[in-house]
Enzyme design. Structure first.
Site: not given
Ligand SMILES: [Fe+2]
Ligand SMILES: [Fe+2]
Length: 388
Positions: A85, A128, A166, A169, A219, A222, A251-252, A255
């Protein structure tokens, strides 16, 4: 810090007339600079007592030996750019004739959200946006750093790919906040500039053992924080913002899976060093990556932001204990056997820690509930008062 549930009152200031949003006066700017910048080239907040290269050099071989593993198990957790995305997918399209209408709708939804929520969202966005610091941090780690800036070692490819993911974000949150018209963008941009100039001091001592334990923790932290801002956005009726925060949270989570897998492997190959590093990080406490934030005005800005996040249940002391407990279970720390004396002590320490935090937190919550309510002015929301 403790989670005390949702705020029961909404800050009523919803109408942001242009007079409230005027730029800070010249005298404001110069006074804040002179107070905090006796030597303007020094960071606004300085850190002392920095320890470097505590990992014995021969341990670097472990990371060399893991390169094939990293290729198959770590890099596969990056998403190809073409399937990723992009911020534009969630924002009004500036090339479309519907841009103004879409922006108007975004701003209308934004008006329904209270200031304390924006403090949390801005704090998350600023965290971020200090991404240059985090890439620098990963490249301080011995044995896994990107030696050239374009290295083809899987560790370096991961770090650059992670950074590139990242980067979206902060971009997305910042562009959303800009369009919302609800926050003082200039103060926010100043905070970002100060923060990147300050760096961060997470005490990982160039050790990838400590470094990857830190990133695993972060991670997950977040993920929790963005999931909670998504939940609150939904509660305030802004489904688009909820989708933005939820997408970042996803996403976090990916990760987190990557970094916890790396540490899993470290526990398998060198459980003694891994558990000692884990205990070492927990003794020093996992500080948040934006702990040195400053807006040119409030020297306790990070504590104030954290207090609001705590009060709203965006990220709390309970979450900290939950993350710790999760990682202890994830890495099967309790069952570790055949450790050295130091390893045994480290294992026992980390396994007892979460219940201890919870007890302390319960007491702190009691104190907070009886305490008089306090507010703080946040420059991010035009110096309006927000309960901490
Ligand atoms: Fe992350
Ligand atoms: Fe992030």
């Amino acid at each position: 810090m403790a989670m005390i549930g949702f705020p029961t009152t909404c800050v009523s200031q919803k109408i942001l007339c242009s007079s409230l949003q005027s730029k800070p006066s010249r005298s404001n700017i110069s006074s804040s600079m002179s107070v905090h910048h006796k030597k303007p080239f020094r960071p606004a907040r300085e850190v002392e007592g920095q320890v470097t290269h505590s990992m014995p050099p021969h341990k670097m071989e472990i990371f060399k030996s893991l390169e094939n593993w990293a290729e198959k198990n770590l890099l596969t957790l990056l998403k190809p750019v073409e399937n990723s995305w992009q911020p534009q997918d969630f924002l009004p399209d500036p090339s479309s004739c519907e841009f103004y209408e879409q922006t108007k709708e975004l701003r209308k939804r934004a008006m329904e959200i209270p200031d304390d929520y924006y403090v949390c969202l801005v704090g998350n966005m600023i965290t971020e946006e200090a991404l240059p610091t985090y890439q620098t941090f990963l490249n301080t780690l011995d044995g896994v750093r990107d030696e050239t800036g374009a290295s083809l070692s899987p560790w370096a490819i991961w770090t650059r790919g992670w950074t590139a993911e990242e980067n979206r974000h902060g971009d997305l949150l910042k562009q959303y906040l800009y369009l919302s018209g609800r926050v003082d963008m200039r103060q926010i941009e100043k905070t970002i500039q100060y923060l990147i100039g300050c760096g961060m001091h997470v005490k990982t001592e160039n050790s990838p053992f400590m470094g990857f334990i830190y990133t695993s923790f972060q991670e997950r932290a977040t993920f929790i924080s963005h999931s909670n801002t998504a939940r609150h956005a939904r509660r305030h009726g802004d489904l688009k913002l909820a989708q933005i925060c939820g997408t970042i949270a996803a996403d976090e989570k990916r990760h987190e899976a990557a970094y916890t897998n790396v540490v899993d492997k470290l526990f398998e190959l060198d459980p003694d060093a891994a558990v000692i590093a884990f205990a070492g990080m927990m003794r020093k406490k996992i500080v948040m990556p934006a702990h040195l934030m400053f807006d040119g005005r409030d020297p306790a800005l990070f504590n104030h932001f954290s207090a609001v996040a705590q009060r709203l249940g965006v990220y709390s002391a309970t979450d900290y204990a939950d993350v710790l407990e999760f990682l202890v279970g994830r890495w099967k720390v309790e069952g570790l056997a055949g450790l050295s004396e130091d390893g045994n002590k480290a294992r026992d320490f980390v396994c007892c820690l979460a219940p201890r935090y919870r007890k302390l937190e319960e007491r702190a919550r009691g104190r907070r509930e009886t305490r008089e309510k306090r507010t703080v002015r946040f420059s991010w929301v035009f110096d309006r008062e927000v309960q901490v």
